[in-house]
Design a protein around this motif. Structure first.
Motif, mmCIF file in Angstrom:
data_model
loop_
_atom_site.group_PDB
_atom_site.id
_atom_site.type_symbol
_atom_site.label_atom_id
_atom_site.label_comp_id
_atom_site.label_asym_id
_atom_site.label_seq_id
_atom_site.Cartn_x
_atom_site.Cartn_y
_atom_site.Cartn_z
ATOM 1 N N LEU A 110 52.168 34.805 38.254
ATOM 2 C CA LEU A 110 52.174 33.344 38.185
ATOM 3 C C LEU A 110 51.214 32.890 37.085
ATOM 4 C CD1 LEU A 110 53.203 30.740 39.854
ATOM 5 C CD2 LEU A 110 50.849 30.693 40.682
ATOM 6 N N LEU A 111 51.667 31.975 36.248
ATOM 7 C CA LEU A 111 50.749 31.397 35.257
ATOM 8 C C LEU A 111 49.790 30.461 35.989
ATOM 9 C CD1 LEU A 111 53.195 30.559 32.305
ATOM 10 C CD2 LEU A 111 51.793 32.614 32.653
ATOM 11 N N SER A 112 48.519 30.803 35.955
ATOM 12 C CA SER A 112 47.498 29.988 36.630
ATOM 13 C C SER A 112 46.627 29.352 35.561
ATOM 14 C CB SER A 112 46.662 30.850 37.570
ATOM 15 O OG SER A 112 47.477 31.462 38.538
ATOM 16 N N PHE A 113 47.183 28.341 34.923
ATOM 17 C CA PHE A 113 46.499 27.683 33.807
ATOM 18 C C PHE A 113 45.757 26.460 34.314
ATOM 19 C CE2 PHE A 113 49.734 29.150 30.296
ATOM 20 C CZ PHE A 113 49.416 30.479 30.579
ATOM 21 N N GLU A 114 44.466 26.400 34.044
ATOM 22 C CA GLU A 114 43.677 25.242 34.469
ATOM 23 C C GLU A 114 43.981 24.046 33.565
ATOM 24 O OE1 GLU A 114 42.131 25.150 37.191
ATOM 25 O OE2 GLU A 114 41.987 27.280 37.669
ATOM 26 N N ASN A 115 43.793 22.839 34.097
ATOM 27 C CA ASN A 115 44.124 21.643 33.313
ATOM 28 C C ASN A 115 43.065 21.314 32.259
ATOM 29 O OD1 ASN A 115 42.046 20.326 34.660
ATOM 30 N ND2 ASN A 115 43.392 19.271 36.076
ATOM 31 N N SER A 116 41.907 21.959 32.351
ATOM 32 C CA SER A 116 40.885 21.817 31.310
ATOM 33 C C SER A 116 39.964 23.023 31.440
ATOM 34 C CB SER A 116 40.105 20.511 31.466
ATOM 35 O OG SER A 116 39.591 20.406 32.770
ATOM 36 N N ILE A 117 39.237 23.308 30.391
ATOM 37 C CA ILE A 117 38.494 24.569 30.372
ATOM 38 C C ILE A 117 36.992 24.317 30.429
ATOM 39 C CG2 ILE A 117 38.066 26.684 29.037
ATOM 40 C CD1 ILE A 117 40.987 26.420 28.075
ATOM 41 N N HIS A 118 36.410 24.694 31.555
ATOM 42 C CA HIS A 118 34.979 24.500 31.783
ATOM 43 C C HIS A 118 34.460 25.637 32.644
ATOM 44 C CE1 HIS A 118 35.021 20.347 30.287
ATOM 45 N NE2 HIS A 118 36.202 20.245 30.868
ATOM 46 N N VAL A 144 50.218 38.160 41.322
ATOM 47 C CA VAL A 144 49.141 38.360 40.351
ATOM 48 C C VAL A 144 49.008 37.126 39.455
ATOM 49 C CG1 VAL A 144 48.293 39.804 38.461
ATOM 50 C CG2 VAL A 144 49.598 40.841 40.336
ATOM 51 N N PRO A 145 47.836 36.465 39.486
ATOM 52 C CA PRO A 145 47.652 35.309 38.614
ATOM 53 C C PRO A 145 47.399 35.725 37.163
ATOM 54 C CG PRO A 145 45.778 35.539 40.136
ATOM 55 C CD PRO A 145 46.693 36.702 40.369
ATOM 56 N N ILE A 146 48.012 34.989 36.241
ATOM 57 C CA ILE A 146 47.699 35.155 34.823
ATOM 58 C C ILE A 146 46.918 33.915 34.445
ATOM 59 C CG2 ILE A 146 48.684 35.299 32.510
ATOM 60 C CD1 ILE A 146 51.081 36.730 33.864
ATOM 61 N N VAL A 147 45.628 34.110 34.196
ATOM 62 C CA VAL A 147 44.750 32.945 34.120
ATOM 63 C C VAL A 147 44.483 32.518 32.688
ATOM 64 C CG1 VAL A 147 43.667 33.581 36.303
ATOM 65 C CG2 VAL A 147 42.578 34.289 34.175
ATOM 66 N N LEU A 148 44.348 31.203 32.538
ATOM 67 C CA LEU A 148 43.870 30.593 31.303
ATOM 68 C C LEU A 148 42.885 29.524 31.744
ATOM 69 C CD1 LEU A 148 45.956 29.567 28.223
ATOM 70 C CD2 LEU A 148 44.269 28.011 29.165
ATOM 71 N N GLY A 149 41.632 29.726 31.351
ATOM 72 C CA GLY A 149 40.559 28.844 31.815
ATOM 73 C C GLY A 149 39.268 29.336 31.198
ATOM 74 N N PRO A 150 38.167 29.346 31.958
ATOM 75 C CA PRO A 150 36.921 29.897 31.410
ATOM 76 C C PRO A 150 37.070 31.399 31.138
ATOM 77 C CG PRO A 150 36.687 29.423 33.753
ATOM 78 C CD PRO A 150 37.995 28.850 33.322
ATOM 79 N N PRO A 151 36.091 32.017 30.477
ATOM 80 C CA PRO A 151 36.203 33.434 30.124
ATOM 81 C C PRO A 151 36.365 34.345 31.342
ATOM 82 C CG PRO A 151 34.319 32.427 29.022
ATOM 83 C CD PRO A 151 34.837 31.424 29.986
ATOM 84 N N ARG A 152 36.932 35.511 31.088
ATOM 85 C CA ARG A 152 37.148 36.502 32.149
ATOM 86 C C ARG A 152 35.902 36.726 33.004
ATOM 87 N NH1 ARG A 152 39.307 41.125 34.299
ATOM 88 N NH2 ARG A 152 41.411 40.824 33.549
ATOM 89 N N LYS A 153 34.742 36.816 32.362
ATOM 90 C CA LYS A 153 33.501 37.089 33.110
ATOM 91 C C LYS A 153 33.265 36.043 34.193
ATOM 92 C CE LYS A 153 29.446 38.879 32.236
ATOM 93 N NZ LYS A 153 29.767 39.963 33.153
ATOM 94 N N ASN A 154 33.613 34.803 33.877
ATOM 95 C CA ASN A 154 33.410 33.734 34.846
ATOM 96 C C ASN A 154 34.341 33.896 36.056
ATOM 97 O OD1 ASN A 154 33.352 30.053 34.679
ATOM 98 N ND2 ASN A 154 32.180 31.455 35.941
ATOM 99 N N TYR A 155 35.580 34.315 35.793
ATOM 100 C CA TYR A 155 36.510 34.594 36.900
ATOM 101 C C TYR A 155 35.972 35.717 37.780
ATOM 102 C CZ TYR A 155 40.332 31.600 35.303
ATOM 103 O OH TYR A 155 41.099 30.517 34.979
ATOM 104 N N GLU A 156 35.336 36.699 37.111
ATOM 105 C CA GLU A 156 34.826 37.847 37.867
ATOM 106 C C GLU A 156 33.629 37.491 38.739
ATOM 107 O OE1 GLU A 156 34.353 41.066 35.060
ATOM 108 O OE2 GLU A 156 36.522 41.244 34.768
ATOM 109 N N ASP A 157 33.080 36.295 38.541
ATOM 110 C CA ASP A 157 32.052 35.824 39.468
ATOM 111 C C ASP A 157 32.659 35.505 40.831
ATOM 112 O OD1 ASP A 157 30.002 35.940 37.567
ATOM 113 O OD2 ASP A 157 30.477 33.933 36.812
ATOM 114 N N PHE A 158 33.977 35.312 40.843
ATOM 115 C CA PHE A 158 34.613 34.854 42.080
ATOM 116 C C PHE A 158 35.645 35.822 42.647
ATOM 117 C CE2 PHE A 158 33.579 31.115 39.430
ATOM 118 C CZ PHE A 158 32.599 30.560 40.231
#
Ligand SMILES: *[C@@H]1O[C@H](CO)[C@@H](O)[C@H](O)[C@H]1NC(C)=O
Ligand SMILES: *[C@@H]1O[C@H](CO)[C@@H](O)[C@H](O)[C@H]1NC(C)=O
Ligand SMILES: *[C@@H]1O[C@H](CO)[C@@H](O)[C@H](O)[C@H]1NC(C)=O
Ligand SMILES: *[C@@H]1O[C@H](CO)[C@@H](O)[C@H](O)[C@H]1NC(C)=O
Length: 359
Positions: free
Chosen positions: A236-244, A261-275
């Motif tokens: 699934l494309l999991s694109f955020e509406n703005s990048i912060h 499996v989400p395909i993310v577009l948003g803050p950097p990968r490292k930030n996703y890995e915080d969660f």
């Protein structure tokens, strides 16, 4: 004669006693009823030895000043959905002077601040800034900079951070059963009135569809239908509406909860890995261009063993479905505020709200 007079009095007394007993029974059934309304607080004062009432009146009152976007829900849902019971939530503005915290939804504040509380703020009272939007979608209103005591936001450094989190399992367990897949790649465009994705997201999508088919769901899906639709897709494309930083919304939680499996577009990968574990998702920045991403997805479509590796994290974490119903859009946030106020009493002033939020 005297005897029948006596009978008359006796009947009267019995009727009176009966009525009193009935009234008392009615009141006590009201008291024990779980939807006991806050505005009957006068009744509490004359019934000091009902234990439940005593407990309730010890809980801090949290006053919700506006219903965010008019999305009202039953305050009992905090108990039902999150087991949060440590404050008394109310939307009754007449309880203002008693409220230990006032929860104020940023978007509803008038430009001239005329719809904020006007009576003096009691010394013990804390105002909570409620805003789940990103800076891109938050308008600056003059005069709010140093009005609040607590911030509530998706940001990790907010006083009350709100998000749907994975929880670690006590011990690794459970074979994951992959839901039946009917589609390779999907995208859900919700809320046509809002921008579902950023400029980056739209242009990435435009390039991606040159190499791979994307099923676009252009309707607002709710509840079971939302999760079922997502679970029918491998990705699934999991694109955020703005990048912060930290702005990783339900668009990310949905596929994790649905077994996709989400395909993310948003803050950097490292930030996703915080969660979430880094193997639970694909980040568009993992690839030099959309064509390379499409290549991988097409390969994974043929290689179920490699695809299943994206779900190994499920042995260690559980994921919870977020609430998708319109009226529950702010339920999680409001209940979290209740939880926080019930536990924390600290004195605090937010010195410069916007400097913190827009930095
Ligand atoms: C309830 O309170 C009244 C007076 O406030 C007292 O006389 C009575 O003993 C109390 N009953 C119980 C069960 O605590
Ligand atoms: C949607 O995005 C465009 C371009 O980023 C922007 O100009 C427009 O104001 C946005 N609309 C809303 C409703 O946010
Ligand atoms: C989604 O629907 C709206 C109107 O309902 C339409 O304007 C828009 O082009 C559609 N988008 C896609 C990607 O199908
Ligand atoms: C809350 O913030 C206001 C405004 O900054 C301040 O005057 C007040 O003392 C603070 N109260 C508490 C309980 O932190």
């Amino acid at each position: 004669m005297a005897f029948s007079l006596f009978r008359l009095i006796l009947t009267g007394v019995l009727l009176l006693v009966g009525t009193i007993v009935l009234v008392l029974m009615y009141n006590s059934s009201l008291l024990s009823h779980k939807y006991f309304p806050v505005r009957n607080s006068k009744l509490l004062a004359v019934q000091p030895n009902c234990t439940m009432v005593t407990q309730q009146s010890n809980k801090p009152v949290v006053l919700l000043w506006f219903w965010p976007e008019n999305k009202a829900f039953d305050f009992q849902d905090c108990k039902k959905l999150f087991k949060i019971t440590n404050c008394k939530l109310t939307d009754d503005k007449s309880l203002y002077s008693k409220a230990e915290a006032v929860l104020i939804f940023h978007k509803a504040i008038y430009e001239d601040l005329s719809n904020l509380p006007t009576s003096p703020r009691p010394g013990f009272q804390r105002w909570i800034w409620l805003n789940m939007d990103s800076p891109t979608n938050t308008r600056q209103i003059e005069g709010l900079q140093s009005l609040f005591n607590l911030t509530l936001s998706y940001r990790r450094d907010a006083d009350i951070p709100v998000r749907w989190k994975l929880t670690a399992k006590k011990q690794p367990a459970e074979e994951f059963v992959l839901p039946k897949k009917k589609r390779l790649l999907c995208w859900i465009l919700e809320n046509s009135d809002l921008n579902t994705t950023s400029v980056e997201g739209s242009s990435y999508y435009a390039k991606l569809v040159e190499y791979i088919k994307v099923h676009v769901f252009n309707t607002t899906l709710k509840g079971e239908r939302y999760f079922q639709t997502i679970s029918s897709c491998k990705f699934l494309l999991s694109f955020e509406n703005s990048i912060h930083k930290d702005y990783i919304s339900e668009i990310f939680n949905g596929p994790l909860a649905a077994g996709t499996v989400p395909i993310v577009l948003g803050p950097p990968r490292k930030n996703y890995e915080d969660f979430a574990p880094g193997t639970a998702f694909i980040h568009v920045s993992d690839f030099p261009d959309p064509m390379k991403l499409a290549d991988l997805l097409l390969r994974l479509d043929e290689d179920s063993e490699a695809y299943m590796k994206y779900f190994t994290w499920r042995q260690f974490y559980t994921v919870r479905r977020h609430l998708t119903e319109e009226n529950h859009k702010y339920t999680h946030a409001i209940c979290q505020a209740c939880y926080h106020v019930g536990l924390n009493k600290e004195y605090r002033v937010v010195r410069d709200l916007y400097k913190w939020f827009y930095q």
